[in-house]
Each structure stands twice: as C-alpha cells, then as structure tokens.
Design a protein around this motif. Structure first.
Motif, PDB file in Angstrom:
ATOM      1  N   GLU A 404     -26.965  39.548   4.772  1.00 37.02           N
ATOM      2  CA  GLU A 404     -26.143  40.067   5.865  1.00 37.02           C
ATOM      3  C   GLU A 404     -25.264  41.184   5.315  1.00 37.02           C
ATOM      4  O   GLU A 404     -24.718  41.075   4.214  1.00 37.02           O
ATOM      5  N   LEU A 405     -25.107  42.244   6.094  1.00 39.80           N
ATOM      6  CA  LEU A 405     -24.253  43.364   5.724  1.00 39.80           C
ATOM      7  C   LEU A 405     -23.446  43.779   6.948  1.00 39.80           C
ATOM      8  O   LEU A 405     -24.003  43.961   8.037  1.00 39.80           O
ATOM      9  N   TYR A 406     -22.133  43.904   6.764  1.00 42.37           N
ATOM     10  CA  TYR A 406     -21.246  44.231   7.885  1.00 42.37           C
ATOM     11  C   TYR A 406     -20.294  45.360   7.493  1.00 42.37           C
ATOM     12  O   TYR A 406     -19.863  45.467   6.340  1.00 42.37           O
ATOM     13  N   ARG A 407     -19.974  46.191   8.472  1.00 44.52           N
ATOM     14  CA  ARG A 407     -18.912  47.185   8.311  1.00 44.52           C
ATOM     15  C   ARG A 407     -17.596  46.473   8.608  1.00 44.52           C
ATOM     16  O   ARG A 407     -17.210  46.328   9.771  1.00 44.52           O
ATOM     17  N   THR A 408     -16.919  46.043   7.581  1.00 39.55           N
ATOM     18  CA  THR A 408     -15.839  45.083   7.784  1.00 39.55           C
ATOM     19  C   THR A 408     -14.644  45.667   8.528  1.00 39.55           C
ATOM     20  O   THR A 408     -13.939  44.944   9.226  1.00 39.55           O
ATOM     21  N   ARG A 409     -14.406  46.977   8.436  1.00 39.69           N
ATOM     22  CA  ARG A 409     -13.272  47.559   9.158  1.00 39.69           C
ATOM     23  C   ARG A 409     -13.550  47.644  10.646  1.00 39.69           C
ATOM     24  O   ARG A 409     -12.692  47.315  11.478  1.00 39.69           O
ATOM     25  N   GLU A 410     -14.750  48.104  11.000  1.00 38.85           N
ATOM     26  CA  GLU A 410     -15.105  48.225  12.414  1.00 38.85           C
ATOM     27  C   GLU A 410     -15.537  46.891  13.017  1.00 38.85           C
ATOM     28  O   GLU A 410     -15.458  46.699  14.228  1.00 38.85           O
ATOM     29  N   ASP A 411     -15.976  45.966  12.179  1.00 39.90           N
ATOM     30  CA  ASP A 411     -16.548  44.708  12.655  1.00 39.90           C
ATOM     31  C   ASP A 411     -16.002  43.540  11.834  1.00 39.90           C
ATOM     32  O   ASP A 411     -16.731  42.855  11.130  1.00 39.90           O
ATOM     33  N   PRO A 412     -14.680  43.273  11.910  1.00 43.87           N
ATOM     34  CA  PRO A 412     -14.106  42.194  11.096  1.00 43.87           C
ATOM     35  C   PRO A 412     -14.621  40.806  11.470  1.00 43.87           C
ATOM     36  O   PRO A 412     -14.581  39.888  10.649  1.00 43.87           O
ATOM     37  N   GLY A 413     -15.126  40.657  12.703  1.00 47.01           N
ATOM     38  CA  GLY A 413     -15.676  39.377  13.119  1.00 47.01           C
ATOM     39  C   GLY A 413     -17.111  39.157  12.698  1.00 47.01           C
ATOM     40  O   GLY A 413     -17.698  38.121  12.992  1.00 47.01           O
ATOM     41  N   HIS A 414     -17.704  40.144  11.993  1.00 46.81           N
ATOM     42  CA  HIS A 414     -19.085  40.033  11.512  1.00 46.81           C
ATOM     43  C   HIS A 414     -20.042  39.688  12.645  1.00 46.81           C
ATOM     44  O   HIS A 414     -20.810  38.723  12.576  1.00 46.81           O
ATOM     45  N   VAL A 415     -20.018  40.514  13.644  1.00 43.76           N
ATOM     46  CA  VAL A 415     -20.875  40.313  14.816  1.00 43.76           C
ATOM     47  C   VAL A 415     -22.231  40.986  14.629  1.00 43.76           C
ATOM     48  O   VAL A 415     -23.274  40.438  14.998  1.00 43.76           O
ATOM     49  N   GLN A 416     -22.245  42.199  14.046  1.00 43.84           N
ATOM     50  CA  GLN A 416     -23.454  43.005  13.970  1.00 43.84           C
ATOM     51  C   GLN A 416     -23.911  43.150  12.526  1.00 43.84           C
ATOM     52  O   GLN A 416     -23.321  43.883  11.740  1.00 43.84           O
ATOM     53  N   ASN A 417     -24.991  42.458  12.171  1.00 40.42           N
ATOM     54  CA  ASN A 417     -25.585  42.577  10.845  1.00 40.42           C
ATOM     55  C   ASN A 417     -26.348  43.894  10.772  1.00 40.42           C
ATOM     56  O   ASN A 417     -27.333  44.101  11.479  1.00 40.42           O
ATOM     57  N   VAL A 418     -25.901  44.813   9.890  1.00 43.82           N
ATOM     58  CA  VAL A 418     -26.505  46.149   9.833  1.00 43.82           C
ATOM     59  C   VAL A 418     -27.312  46.339   8.545  1.00 43.82           C
ATOM     60  O   VAL A 418     -27.543  47.475   8.118  1.00 43.82           O
ATOM     61  N   PHE A 419     -27.766  45.263   7.954  1.00 40.58           N
ATOM     62  CA  PHE A 419     -28.521  45.356   6.700  1.00 40.58           C
ATOM     63  C   PHE A 419     -29.781  46.196   6.866  1.00 40.58           C
ATOM     64  O   PHE A 419     -30.095  47.049   6.012  1.00 40.58           O
ATOM     65  N   ALA A 420     -30.507  45.993   7.953  1.00 42.20           N
ATOM     66  CA  ALA A 420     -31.794  46.673   8.129  1.00 42.20           C
ATOM     67  C   ALA A 420     -31.654  48.191   8.081  1.00 42.20           C
ATOM     68  O   ALA A 420     -32.520  48.886   7.539  1.00 42.20           O
TER      69      ALA A 420
END
Length: 456
Positions: A404-420
C-alpha cells in the motif's frame, strides 16, 4: 535539570485539542501544550506496548531483532545511564508488563513502584472491588503515587518515569467523563473486537459507546496529569524540570473497519474477549496494517530554557532516550541508534530524520509471536511495516505480500492506495527501508523475506 517522562498508552494524536480536536475535554494537556514544544509528527518505531517501551528505554529499534518479551541483558537503559550519573531515578507504572515474567523493564531504576490492578483476572477483580470514586481508578492512582514520591524526593536531581495503561481498554472511566461525549450513557462497556467490527456483530451504537468511553479515559488521564503538574509546581521544581508527555500507539474506532489496533483470531474463531474468558492459549495473527490512526502519537515537551512552539519534522519515540541524556549532560551508550531531538528543539536544524519506520516484530508467515498479551499466536499473514518520509506512507510486509502507498498529506486517512501508479516511489522507499534494516541489526532470515517488492 530534573526530568519527568509520562507515557499514556493507546493515546491517539488526533484526540487532543492541541492537535486540532475540539471535542475531547483535556484542559490540562491543552494548557500544558501552550507552554511546551508540540511535535507535529511523532511516531513510535516498535509496535505495540512492550516493544515501544523497549525502544524508549534503549534508544534502539528493537522490532528489527526481537519480539514482544523481556528486555535483553545486553541492552543499556535510560534509567541505568541516569542512575550512574547522579540522578535519583524512579519508575511508577500500572501498565502490566514491566516486571511480568522477568520482563525487566524496571532495570536501572533505583526505585520502582508497580500500581496493581491492570492485569485481567483475580488481580483486577481484587482492586476494582475497592473502588469508591475516580481517585481509585488506575491512572489517578498512578499519578497520585508519582506525586507522593515527589514530595519526598524533589530536592535531589531526579528522573521520574510515569507509565499509565489508560486510555487502553477495558474502557471503564467514571461515568461523568463519558457523559460529556454520550449524554445518555448508562454504564455499558464494549470490548474491542481486534477484528472487523461489523463482521463480529457490533452495532454503530456499540462503536459510539466504546469511543465515548475511550475519550472519557483521556479526560481522566488529563485530570490526573494535571495533578502531577500541580505537585511539581507546589514543591517548587516545575521550572527546573523537563516534562515529556507521549504515547506508544493509537487505536482504530471504526477506521479501516476495525475496533482495535491489530487483527487476531483465537483457535476456533472465538471472539477476542471470549478467548480470554475461556483461557484459550493459541491464536492467529492476520494482516494488520498500521495506518495513521495507530502510528501518530502525541509528543509534548516542556523544557526549561526552550520557548514553546510547534515543531515540524518527523521524530520517532526512540529519540527520547538520547534527547533526555543530552539534556542531562550524559553521553549515550554506544548501542544507541536513535537521534537526540535537542538540535530540532532548539531550532538549530529543521529535521533529524529523512524517514521513520513503525513496525511490529519482523516475523514471517508460519512463525509464532507473543505480541500484545504474552499469548502464543501463529503468524498467518505478514503485517506491514509503515515507512514514511512525511509525504508518502509505504505499507510493506514481505516479498510476496500486498503493498500500500498513500500520499499522507493529501490522504491522512489512507483512503486511496496509489501504489499502482507510483511504483517508482515505492521502490525507492523500499530500498531505503531495506538498507536501513541491514544497519540496525535485522537477522538475515527477516532481510531475505524483504528483499523486493511483489511483482505486478
């Protein structure tokens, strides 16, 4: 200077007003934060309770090479270093694992008091039978013991370590605190599931009650912490004392579908609380990602001579050990791996870490662990370590497990996994993690299982 360290277990960063939560009633911590350094992004390294304290006591990243369990005899502790350099050292804790089964976390303290009652079973039953009011609850009892110790020992330079398990479950604060958050509260208690709460049959009301009781415990801890500050002030040493307040990890209250901090099952798929009641001795650990609700903890530090302000930049719980030693003018033991925060606190640098890691012990599937409660559990699925650089959070377990990879500043709740779509970022973070593991004493078996990212 004198030094006081307070650890309040299972305390989420986002449940304090000074971190932007106007709902939780914590007036003493709010006032304390105005006089303190407020660290914006503090994270534990080793997870959960016992490993986090091993880090704090040693300034090392113990998850890399040991499981939940006793403090190794080779480890050199904060208390020992201060005891041998002129400090009077005392630890006071109600957290139930310090001296259990030879754990040895009292090692190096000249005095240590265990406040009895937090362990499940006859001990807890005996203590709770005598409760008559708020003062008898565990956190108030622990802070009262600390205040009483200060009365007799404040004239000598001291290191006082206070460790309370609240707001850890079971959540049983005085009802007047709970009714601040749930006006119709009638005394119910909800046990955590350590699993997906809907699958375990809990309702939205159950979740609401559990969360209100948790926040009630935070308010109780706040009041008790305030009493300790009052004692430091009344004996005339507050302005000569560095006071730290922090926690070991947070908790999920419905986020990511969970009520707990990890995902466990007992043999026979018995619910978590029932497994304890039935005395089951074997369980199973399933994939338990460490998201921001768990990995971000409060760190407040009121330091004589350092002006209060908010401190940006990543810091890690093991950093407290070398920080405290530098404040005391004591050279850190050679085994210390963490970094002193004093340059950051004094504004001489903008950061002390390029990245930090939060992780349970580096087990591979099929191995066993005693994580959480000293009960043997088989690792069914690997649980990811969380690697963060302040912009990205990488959740990585082993070679073939999901990433799993998240943009932690824009997505602190870890909603959107952007690994792909950002595999290059993940690969760079993974290389950094893998190289770092090799430097901090990770066994080859654990390294071999973490050599690469899984194939698409």
């Amino acid at each position: 200077m004198n030094i006081v360290v307070v650890v309040s277990d299972t305390f989420r960063r986002d449940h304090l007003p000074c971190y932007g939560n106007p709902t939780v009633y914590a007036p003493r911590l709010t006032a304390f934060a105005k006089e303190a350094l407020v660290f914006e992004d503090c994270r534990p390294a080793s997870f959960p309770t016992v490993p986090a304290r091993a880090d704090l006591m040693t300034g090392r990243y113990t998850f890399a090479y040991k499981d939940w369990g006793p403090l190794g005899l080779e480890e050199q502790t904060l208390a020992h270093a201060l005891s041998t350099h002129g400090y009077l050292t005392c630890g006071i804790a109600d957290t139930p694992f310090f001296m259990r089964n030879g754990y040895g976390f009292d090692r190096g303290f000249q005095d240590f008091q265990w406040v009895r009652g937090q362990r499940q079973g006859p001990e807890r039953d005996d203590v709770q039978r005598g409760w008559r009011g708020e003062a008898d609850h565990f956190a108030p009892s622990t802070f009262r013991a600390a205040s009483e110790w200060l009365e007799g020992h404040h004239r000598t330079p001291f290191f006082l370590y206070v460790d309370t398990w609240d707001p850890h479950e079971p959540w049983d604060p005085p009802a007047h605190y709970v009714r601040r958050y749930l006006p119709d509260y009638a005394g119910a208690q909800v046990a955590p599931t350590y699993w997906d709460w809907k699958e375990r049959g809990l309702t939205e009301r159950d979740l609401e009650v559990a969360h209100a009781c948790y926040m009630g415990e935070i308010s109780m801890v706040d009041h008790a912490f305030g009493a300790l500050l009052d004692r430091l002030s009344s004996v005339g040493v507050l302005d000569d004392t560095a006071v730290f307040f922090t926690s070991d990890h947070g908790y999920y209250f419905g986020e990511h579908g969970q009520l707990g901090k990890s995902r466990f099952r007992w043999a026979g798929d018995v619910p978590f609380e029932d497994g304890w009641i039935q005395g089951i001795k074997m369980g199973y650990i399933h994939r338990s990602p460490l998201h921001n609700e768990v990995t971000r903890v409060p760190l407040l530090a009121r330091i004589p001579g350092i002006k209060p302000r908010r401190v940006a930049g990543l810091v890690s719980l093991p950093d407290l050990m070398p920080t405290i030693l530098e404040l005391a003018g004591v050279e850190p033991p050679s085994r210390v791996l963490a970094r002193s925060l004093l340059p950051l606190m004094q504004g001489r640098v903008e950061r002390v870490h390029e990245f930090v890691v939060t992780s349970a012990a580096l087990h591979n599937p099929g191995e066993v662990s005693r994580m959480v409660d000293d009960q043997v559990r088989e690792i069914v699925e690997g649980s990811p370590s969380t690697i963060t650089d302040g912009e990205w959070d990488l959740l990585y377990s082993t070679n073939d497990e999901p990433v799993e990879l998240y943009r932690t500043r824009e997505d602190p709740g870890h909603v959107q996994n952007v690994f792909a779509g950002n595999r290059g970022v993940a690969e760079a973070m993974h290389r950094t993690f893998r190289d770092w593991l090799a430097k901090v004493g990770t066994p080859e078996t654990a390294l071999a299982a973490r050599e690469r990212l899984p194939r698409p």
